[in-house]
Design an enzyme around this catalytic site. Structure first.
Site, PDB file in Angstrom:
ATOM      1  N   HIS A   1       0.874  -1.186   0.000  1.00  0.00           N
ATOM      2  CA  HIS A   1       0.000   0.000   0.000  1.00  0.00           C
ATOM      3  C   HIS A   1       0.905   1.230   0.000  1.00  0.00           C
ATOM      4  CE1 HIS A   1      -2.764   2.939   1.892  1.00  0.00           C
ATOM      5  NE2 HIS A   1      -3.751   2.151   1.543  1.00  0.00           N
TER       6      HIS A   1
ATOM      7  N   ASP B   1       3.069  -4.885   8.124  1.00  0.00           N
ATOM      8  CA  ASP B   1       1.882  -4.048   8.000  1.00  0.00           C
ATOM      9  C   ASP B   1       0.673  -4.989   8.144  1.00  0.00           C
ATOM     10  OD1 ASP B   1      -0.335  -2.688   7.154  1.00  0.00           O
ATOM     11  OD2 ASP B   1       0.584  -1.857   5.344  1.00  0.00           O
TER      12      ASP B   1
ATOM     13  N   GLN C   1      -4.465  -5.235   7.082  1.00  0.00           N
ATOM     14  CA  GLN C   1      -5.496  -6.100   6.484  1.00  0.00           C
ATOM     15  C   GLN C   1      -5.537  -7.490   7.096  1.00  0.00           C
ATOM     16  OE1 GLN C   1      -7.824  -5.082   4.601  1.00  0.00           O
ATOM     17  NE2 GLN C   1      -7.047  -3.131   3.844  1.00  0.00           N
TER      18      GLN C   1
ATOM     19  N   LYS D   1     -10.205  -0.390  10.789  1.00  0.00           N
ATOM     20  CA  LYS D   1     -10.401  -1.562   9.938  1.00  0.00           C
ATOM     21  C   LYS D   1     -10.744  -2.799  10.773  1.00  0.00           C
ATOM     22  CE  LYS D   1      -7.098   0.015   6.417  1.00  0.00           C
ATOM     23  NZ  LYS D   1      -7.927   0.416   5.281  1.00  0.00           N
TER      24      LYS D   1
ATOM     25  N   CYS E   1      -4.831   2.556  -3.578  1.00  0.00           N
ATOM     26  CA  CYS E   1      -3.578   3.051  -2.972  1.00  0.00           C
ATOM     27  C   CYS E   1      -2.434   2.075  -3.189  1.00  0.00           C
ATOM     28  CB  CYS E   1      -3.739   3.338  -1.487  1.00  0.00           C
ATOM     29  SG  CYS E   1      -4.856   4.683  -1.158  1.00  0.00           S
TER      30      CYS E   1
HETATM   31  N1  PLP Z   1      -1.626  -0.747   4.692  1.00  0.00           N
HETATM   32  C1  PLP Z   1      -2.585  -1.484   4.114  1.00  0.00           C
HETATM   33  C2  PLP Z   1      -2.262  -2.877   3.655  1.00  0.00           C
HETATM   34  C3  PLP Z   1      -3.859  -0.953   3.942  1.00  0.00           C
HETATM   35  O1  PLP Z   1      -4.808  -1.684   3.334  1.00  0.00           O
HETATM   36  C4  PLP Z   1      -4.131   0.367   4.392  1.00  0.00           C
HETATM   37  C5  PLP Z   1      -5.462   0.961   4.171  1.00  0.00           C
HETATM   38  O2  PLP Z   1      -6.218   0.580   3.326  1.00  0.00           O
HETATM   39  C6  PLP Z   1      -3.100   1.076   5.003  1.00  0.00           C
HETATM   40  C7  PLP Z   1      -1.879   0.496   5.141  1.00  0.00           C
HETATM   41  C8  PLP Z   1      -3.338   2.464   5.516  1.00  0.00           C
HETATM   42  O3  PLP Z   1      -4.198   2.443   6.611  1.00  0.00           O
HETATM   43  P1  PLP Z   1      -4.736   3.815   7.253  1.00  0.00           P
HETATM   44  O4  PLP Z   1      -5.324   4.610   6.135  1.00  0.00           O
HETATM   45  O5  PLP Z   1      -5.745   3.353   8.248  1.00  0.00           O
HETATM   46  O6  PLP Z   1      -3.568   4.489   7.883  1.00  0.00           O
END
Ligand code: PLP
Length: 406
Positions: A123, A200, A203, A226, A364
């Protein structure tokens, strides 16, 4: 034990609403999940009964709010099986957690350059913060490619590891492909070369049991919103000995031990990384969301969502011209797809009119889209409150939209 989804759905007020006169079919859970009423009520309860700034007050309310906030930290600690609550740092979300780590890590560990290994399925939140450090510290980014199925291979990671590698940072679950990466094996491989690993878990933390001690990961990040909690709260877990070595990210109140104009000394963990008034209402509501997940049981959640994924994949594949992007054997309940050469946005718009909330676009993950040779996808992502009947509505909706758009 099986989930009683009809009962569970009653816990989520928003699922009772209609959109354009149709029952809402919410399939955008990878973007954010809906909130159970007890989480919503918890926010109201904190503001109505104990609201007061934490840590600094001697008065009763401040102490109650501080206790609730610190108990929430323990609830998070237990949820990911961290050894110590000092290793749980509250942030605004996954994005801020990675920015914090990229900044503190690169400033202290990469002063003379070095390389950070990422994967092609990250992401933007796990790409851009590292790029921003490139100009400050001279680090280089190396990227692990993905296979046709949408997986990463250990040998491709090993090939990129060198004496210059300072950190490997990768997603547990791809928000586009749904791939569940073999992070335990990757961490073991990295540790053979004494390289720390950041996971990370944005998800995964809502779908899979996470045990940071069993994984032996060095850092792990995720977002409350999430995982059925409120927006604006996230977590950075880090091993205590590593966090101790890192400098603070932001300066201000809370994160100091003593301030004078000559010299400031910093507070101990975790406060060293928590400058300013934290969202202590959000943390308490996040803890409520975690209790809710625990009561349902992650193992039952996983089994149910796996069945939703299987059913949705089978039914989608029956649609003429369907192409599912991401064919890993091990997938989370996220399905990206394209139908014939219909633009995802056009189909998303028509589905929206039918009450079906999907996400369209690059999610993203533009570098991933580029490596796949596409501009974007439609994405259906499921939670434990979704049903097979909703998947049937989606399938009928796609067929109808495809007919109109062809
Ligand atoms: N990393 C992953 C794999 C994500 O799917 C997301 C959000 O969709 C993020 C990071 C960023 O999360 P946040 O916008 O809650 O900071």
């Amino acid at each position: 034990m099986f989930l009683n989804v009809n009962e569970i759905r009653k816990d989520f007020p928003i699922l009772q609403r209609e959109v354009f006169g149709k029952p809402l079919v919410y399939l955008d859970n990878a973007a954010t999940t809906q909130k159970p009423v007890r989480v919503i009520k918890k926010i109201e309860e904190v503001y109505s009964t104990i609201n007061s700034n934490i840590h600094r007050g001697v008065h009763h309310l401040s102490q109650l709010a501080t206790t609730a906030h610190e108990e929430a930290r323990k609830t998070v600690q237990e949820y990911i099986h961290a050894p110590n609550s000092r290793e749980i740092i509250f942030t605004r979300g996954t994005t801020e957690s990675i920015n914090l780590l990229a900044s503190s890590f690169c400033r202290s560990q990469c002063r003379s350059g070095g390389e950070i290994i990422l994967t092609a399925m990250e992401h933007h939140a796990n790409i851009v913060p590292w790029q921003m450090q490139q100009s400050q510290t001279g680090i280089k980014i190396r990227v692990v490619p993905i296979t046709e199925k949408g997986e990463i291979r250990l040998e491709d990671i090993e090939e990129l590891i060198s004496s210059e590698t300072r950190l490997i940072s990768l997603t547990h679950v791809s928000n586009v492909l749904g791939t569940i990466n073999p992070i335990k094996e990757i961490i073991r491989l990295a540790h053979n070369y004494d390289i720390p690993v950041l996971i990370d878990a944005a998800q995964s933390v809502q779908h899979l049991e996470i045990d940071v001690q069993d994984l032996d990961c060095d850092f792990l990040v995720f977002s409350s919103h999430k995982m059925y909690g409120p927006t604006g709260i996230g977590v950075l877990y880090g091993k205590e000995n590593l966090l101790e070595k890192l400098p603070p990210y932001q300066g201000g109140g809370e994160m100091i031990a003593h301030v004078s104009f000559q010299k400031t000394t910093f507070n101990e963990l975790p406060f060293k990384f928590e400058a300013g008034t934290p969202d202590y209402v959000g943390t308490v509501a996040l803890a409520e969301a975690i209790r809710y997940i625990n009561e349902l049981g992650l193992s039952d959640i996983h089994h149910y969502e796996k069945e939703l994924l299987r059913y949705a994949t089978t039914e989608l594949m029956k649609i003429d011209g369907m192409r599912i992007i991401g064919q890993s054997e091990k997938k989370s309940p996220v399905i990206s797809f394209l139908v014939k050469n219909i633009h995802p946005y056009d189909m998303g718009m028509l589905l929206d009119r039918m009450g079906i909330a999907l996400r369209t676009g690059h999610h993203c993950a533009q570098p991933l889209m580029e490596s796949l040779g596409i501009e974007g996808t439609l994405r259906a992502s499921f939670a434990f409150y979704n049903t097979k009947e909703e998947i049937d509505v989606l399938i009928e909706g796609i067929k109808k939209a495809a007919k109109m758009l062809e």
